[in-house]
Write a protein that holds these residues in place. Structure first.
Motif, mmCIF file in Angstrom:
data_model
loop_
_atom_site.group_PDB
_atom_site.id
_atom_site.type_symbol
_atom_site.label_atom_id
_atom_site.label_comp_id
_atom_site.label_asym_id
_atom_site.label_seq_id
_atom_site.Cartn_x
_atom_site.Cartn_y
_atom_site.Cartn_z
ATOM 1 N N GLN A 1 0.929 -16.303 95.676
ATOM 2 C CA GLN A 1 -0.320 -15.695 95.236
ATOM 3 C C GLN A 1 -0.218 -14.175 95.217
ATOM 4 O O GLN A 1 -0.827 -13.514 94.366
ATOM 5 N N THR B 1 1.185 -23.381 94.747
ATOM 6 C CA THR B 1 0.481 -22.880 95.924
ATOM 7 C C THR B 1 -0.211 -24.006 96.683
ATOM 8 O O THR B 1 -0.078 -24.131 97.911
ATOM 9 N N GLN C 1 -0.448 -19.090 85.396
ATOM 10 C CA GLN C 1 -1.391 -19.215 86.497
ATOM 11 C C GLN C 1 -1.571 -20.662 86.931
ATOM 12 O O GLN C 1 -1.814 -20.944 88.118
#
Length: 229
Positions: free
Chosen positions: A82, A176, A169
């Motif tokens: 991130q 993530t 993204q």
């Protein structure tokens, strides 16, 4: 685009730069503007921020590689992934909104992304047994292909196409979340989830490539038809 704009991209207008940017909702948030203003006031160049995205990605990749030694490294890798995205956000904001754009901005904006994507995806699949270990490399290749198709369309004079379902993204969000979950799983249970995540990245990237190619072909065909008329 005029020939002089191709040779001297620093002469681009704000509208041209904005049209080439990836649409990011958080760019308009108050916290992002405050952070970008802070970086700009400290004289930090957007190209430097772009390079730091590779540092975050490399550190995150190392965390993934050594996660078998400590499961909490998965969580650290997720946070660093991130951090890489935040660098990608702030470099553009400092360059455009902060008025610090340079003639090398396009190079620094795109090349570090390709390195960061590859490092994170390859390291996420590091240590998978047998042929499964190639999933990370395959995911990195597919991620690079999505970017290549976008740049190819732009080289043909089309607006950059950032459609998903597995744009940058989206890939990083999946990695993530997956890494955060892996931090709470025993080591012997991580293999199926990692393989599933990388397989999803590969499949999503191929769909993304197909969508971007179809959009580019349609727009080029429409342009040719308009020229005939």
């Amino acid at each position: 685009m005029a020939e002089e704009d191709k040779v001297f991209p620093e002469k681009d207008t704000m509208e041209k730069r904005e049209a080439r940017r990836r649409p990011i909702r958080s760019r308009n948030s108050g916290w992002a503007r405050v952070c970008a203003s802070f970086l700009a006031m400290r004289g930090i160049a957007p190209n430097t921020i772009s390079l730091f995205s590779m540092i975050f990605a490399s550190l995150g990749g190392l965390c993934f590689v050594f996660s078998s030694e400590c499961s909490w490294l998965w969580l650290a890798g997720a946070l660093l992934a991130q951090g890489r995205l935040l660098c990608n956000l702030f470099d553009g904001m400092v360059a455009v909104e902060g008025g610090r754009a340079s003639s090398l901005g396009e190079l620094y904006n795109d090349l570090p992304d390709r390195v960061s994507d590859s490092v994170i995806l390859i390291c996420f699949g590091w240590g998978l047994p047998g042929w499964w270990g190639l999933l990370g490399w395959a995911a990195a290749l597919c991620a690079a292909l999505t970017a290549y198709v976008r740049v190819l369309g732009a080289s043909c004079g089309l607006p950059p196409c950032f459609v998903g379902p597995m744009a940058k993204q989206h890939r990083m969000a999946l990695i993530t979340v997956g890494a955060a979950v892996l931090a709470f799983l025993p080591a012997d249970a991580s293999f199926p989830l990692r393989a599933l995540i990388l397989g999803t990245v590969i499949g999503g990237c191929m769909i993304t490539v197909g969508r971007r190619l179809r959009i580019a072909a349609r727009e080029l065909t429409q342009r040719a038809d308009d020229d005939v008329r």
